[in-house]
Design a protein around this motif. Sequence first.
Motif, mmCIF file in Angstrom:
data_model
loop_
_atom_site.group_PDB
_atom_site.id
_atom_site.type_symbol
_atom_site.label_atom_id
_atom_site.label_comp_id
_atom_site.label_asym_id
_atom_site.label_seq_id
_atom_site.Cartn_x
_atom_site.Cartn_y
_atom_site.Cartn_z
ATOM 1 N N LEU A 45 0.818 -1.210 0.000
ATOM 2 C CA LEU A 45 0.000 0.000 0.000
ATOM 3 C C LEU A 45 0.854 1.264 0.000
ATOM 4 C CD1 LEU A 45 -2.793 1.342 0.257
ATOM 5 C CD2 LEU A 45 -2.589 1.104 2.745
ATOM 6 N N PHE A 46 1.960 1.241 0.766
ATOM 7 C CA PHE A 46 2.805 2.424 0.879
ATOM 8 C C PHE A 46 4.139 2.216 0.161
ATOM 9 C CE2 PHE A 46 0.478 2.618 5.086
ATOM 10 C CZ PHE A 46 -0.436 3.564 4.655
ATOM 11 N N GLU A 47 4.695 3.308 -0.289
ATOM 12 C CA GLU A 47 6.026 3.263 -0.905
ATOM 13 C C GLU A 47 7.041 2.726 0.103
ATOM 14 O OE1 GLU A 47 9.289 6.368 -2.854
ATOM 15 O OE2 GLU A 47 7.270 7.049 -2.334
ATOM 16 N N GLU A 48 7.904 1.874 -0.346
ATOM 17 C CA GLU A 48 8.870 1.233 0.540
ATOM 18 C C GLU A 48 9.770 2.263 1.215
ATOM 19 O OE1 GLU A 48 12.206 -2.368 0.389
ATOM 20 O OE2 GLU A 48 11.208 -1.672 -1.442
ATOM 21 N N ARG A 49 9.958 2.065 2.541
ATOM 22 C CA ARG A 49 10.792 2.916 3.388
ATOM 23 C C ARG A 49 10.249 4.331 3.561
ATOM 24 N NH1 ARG A 49 16.805 2.018 1.153
ATOM 25 N NH2 ARG A 49 15.679 2.380 -0.799
ATOM 26 N N ARG A 50 9.009 4.557 3.134
ATOM 27 C CA ARG A 50 8.367 5.857 3.335
ATOM 28 C C ARG A 50 7.131 5.721 4.218
ATOM 29 N NH1 ARG A 50 12.172 9.516 1.640
ATOM 30 N NH2 ARG A 50 12.778 9.183 -0.530
ATOM 31 N N GLU A 51 6.947 4.550 4.806
ATOM 32 C CA GLU A 51 5.705 4.277 5.525
ATOM 33 C C GLU A 51 5.451 5.276 6.660
ATOM 34 O OE1 GLU A 51 8.236 2.182 5.303
ATOM 35 O OE2 GLU A 51 7.631 0.316 4.328
ATOM 36 N N THR A 52 6.486 5.514 7.475
ATOM 37 C CA THR A 52 6.297 6.375 8.642
ATOM 38 C C THR A 52 5.955 7.801 8.236
ATOM 39 O OG1 THR A 52 7.854 5.021 9.911
ATOM 40 C CG2 THR A 52 7.366 7.207 10.760
ATOM 41 N N LEU A 53 6.662 8.337 7.246
ATOM 42 C CA LEU A 53 6.395 9.703 6.802
ATOM 43 C C LEU A 53 4.993 9.831 6.206
ATOM 44 C CD1 LEU A 53 9.842 10.594 5.212
ATOM 45 C CD2 LEU A 53 8.864 11.558 7.287
ATOM 46 N N ILE A 54 4.602 8.846 5.425
ATOM 47 C CA ILE A 54 3.263 8.879 4.830
ATOM 48 C C ILE A 54 2.200 8.789 5.914
ATOM 49 C CG2 ILE A 54 1.656 7.616 3.347
ATOM 50 C CD1 ILE A 54 4.082 6.817 1.621
ATOM 51 N N LEU A 55 2.415 7.897 6.882
ATOM 52 C CA LEU A 55 1.448 7.747 7.973
ATOM 53 C C LEU A 55 1.428 8.980 8.865
ATOM 54 C CD1 LEU A 55 2.046 4.000 8.773
ATOM 55 C CD2 LEU A 55 -0.123 5.016 8.069
ATOM 56 N N PHE A 56 2.548 9.673 8.945
ATOM 57 C CA PHE A 56 2.563 10.941 9.672
ATOM 58 C C PHE A 56 1.597 11.932 9.016
ATOM 59 C CE2 PHE A 56 4.157 15.124 10.817
ATOM 60 C CZ PHE A 56 4.470 14.986 12.158
ATOM 61 N N GLY A 57 1.641 12.008 7.677
ATOM 62 C CA GLY A 57 0.707 12.863 6.960
ATOM 63 C C GLY A 57 -0.731 12.427 7.130
ATOM 64 N N VAL A 58 -0.951 11.112 7.125
ATOM 65 C CA VAL A 58 -2.299 10.584 7.361
ATOM 66 C C VAL A 58 -2.777 10.979 8.755
ATOM 67 C CG1 VAL A 58 -3.647 8.462 7.641
ATOM 68 C CG2 VAL A 58 -2.008 8.667 5.757
ATOM 69 N N GLY A 59 -1.861 10.921 9.738
ATOM 70 C CA GLY A 59 -2.215 11.311 11.101
ATOM 71 C C GLY A 59 -2.627 12.766 11.205
ATOM 72 N N VAL A 60 -1.966 13.634 10.434
ATOM 73 C CA VAL A 60 -2.333 15.053 10.420
ATOM 74 C C VAL A 60 -3.760 15.230 9.913
ATOM 75 C CG1 VAL A 60 -1.855 17.290 9.348
ATOM 76 C CG2 VAL A 60 0.024 15.868 10.193
ATOM 77 N N VAL A 61 -4.102 14.516 8.861
ATOM 78 C CA VAL A 61 -5.462 14.602 8.301
ATOM 79 C C VAL A 61 -6.480 14.076 9.308
ATOM 80 C CG1 VAL A 61 -6.983 13.797 6.463
ATOM 81 C CG2 VAL A 61 -4.624 14.421 5.935
ATOM 82 N N PHE A 62 -6.175 12.950 9.954
ATOM 83 C CA PHE A 62 -7.073 12.390 10.971
ATOM 84 C C PHE A 62 -7.260 13.365 12.133
ATOM 85 C CE2 PHE A 62 -6.224 7.623 9.954
ATOM 86 C CZ PHE A 62 -7.020 7.740 8.825
ATOM 87 N N ALA A 63 -6.160 13.963 12.587
ATOM 88 C CA ALA A 63 -6.229 14.892 13.712
ATOM 89 C C ALA A 63 -7.073 16.112 13.360
ATOM 90 C CB ALA A 63 -4.828 15.320 14.117
ATOM 91 N N LEU A 64 -6.901 16.619 12.146
ATOM 92 C CA LEU A 64 -7.679 17.778 11.711
ATOM 93 C C LEU A 64 -9.162 17.437 11.647
ATOM 94 C CD1 LEU A 64 -7.870 20.640 10.606
ATOM 95 C CD2 LEU A 64 -7.352 19.742 8.334
ATOM 96 N N ALA A 65 -9.477 16.276 11.095
ATOM 97 C CA ALA A 65 -10.881 15.858 11.009
ATOM 98 C C ALA A 65 -11.484 15.670 12.391
ATOM 99 C CB ALA A 65 -10.981 14.567 10.200
ATOM 100 N N ALA A 66 -10.732 15.049 13.302
ATOM 101 C CA ALA A 66 -11.233 14.825 14.658
ATOM 102 C C ALA A 66 -11.493 16.143 15.376
ATOM 103 C CB ALA A 66 -10.237 13.978 15.443
#
Length: 320
Positions: free
Chosen positions: A124-145
């Motif tokens: 699902l995620f680009e190799e070795r970029r998982e944490t950075l991508i999930l960090f961005g996902v977390g920002v979107v989740f936090a904003l929505a919450a």
Amino acid sequence: MITYEWLYILAGSFFAVWSLLSLRDTANNKRLGNAAFWGLLAASFLFGSHLPDFGNGLLVLAMVGIAGAGGLGRSNPETTSLEERFNFSALLGNKLFLPALIVPVTAVAGTLLYNYTPLGDTGLFEERRETLILFGVGVVFALAAAMVWLKAPVMAPAEEGRRLLDSIGWAAILPQMLAALGAVFALAGVGDVIGSLAGQIIPDGSVLLTVIVFALGMALFTMIMGNAFAAFPVMAAAIGIPLLVEGYGGNPAVIGAVGMLAGFCGTLMTPMAANFNIVPAALLELKDQNGVIKQQIGTAIPLWVCNVAIIYVAGFLLWN
């Protein structure tokens, strides 16, 4: 597959919104400068990967020109009043920080789940970029919450973000600029020069002294350049890789990660890290512009000593 490019698009979209809002802000006499500056930054995120180096360089020079000519100014968009903020604080207290915790939890928990469960096999995620991508996902989740929980107006994040961004000004992009400067220094061979000097000074076989010099160099270069990301390419090329890793067989993961922390100790003690130390003093309207730095020195020095010990013990004694 979700790639690193998605984060660029996300960040660029936000800067594009702030640019348009700045352009519409007729109450700000520097709205054109603000709109141009954040618009150019948005363009670098959205199209930078598809532009040649020369094109990206022109974007950077244009932004420097706008900032250097004093084209940026603070805006005062319509957001919550001071009284409303005090009411929120009294009503919710420290619970207001809960949305912010969503970001690191999403990044850490998501990375562990992805790497140590069958999810990792999905690609699902680009190799070795998982944490950075999930960090961005977390920002979107936090904003929505936060939006759902506080029932804020739709434009509240954009306007509040613009208010804070305009308050910080050009210093908001200082980390990226300094990191690029570090890469330029590394390509120019500064690390090789420092490495040759260090090799003449440090006795052969002195691992602890080499660790101390490496950590001290990280802190000092960070204080000079304002950012550990700028110092790391230089010190890694000078001492980290040729001496500690290749010469003495140290653990590269420990040396790299904790070496960066040693550099961050320098960040705590320098006015060159304006976005961390000078801008907060201005926003808090402190009488002493170095007040933040003075409070951090007592933490930075012991922390640097701990980093030296960690590199030496975990990177060499326990590794070998």
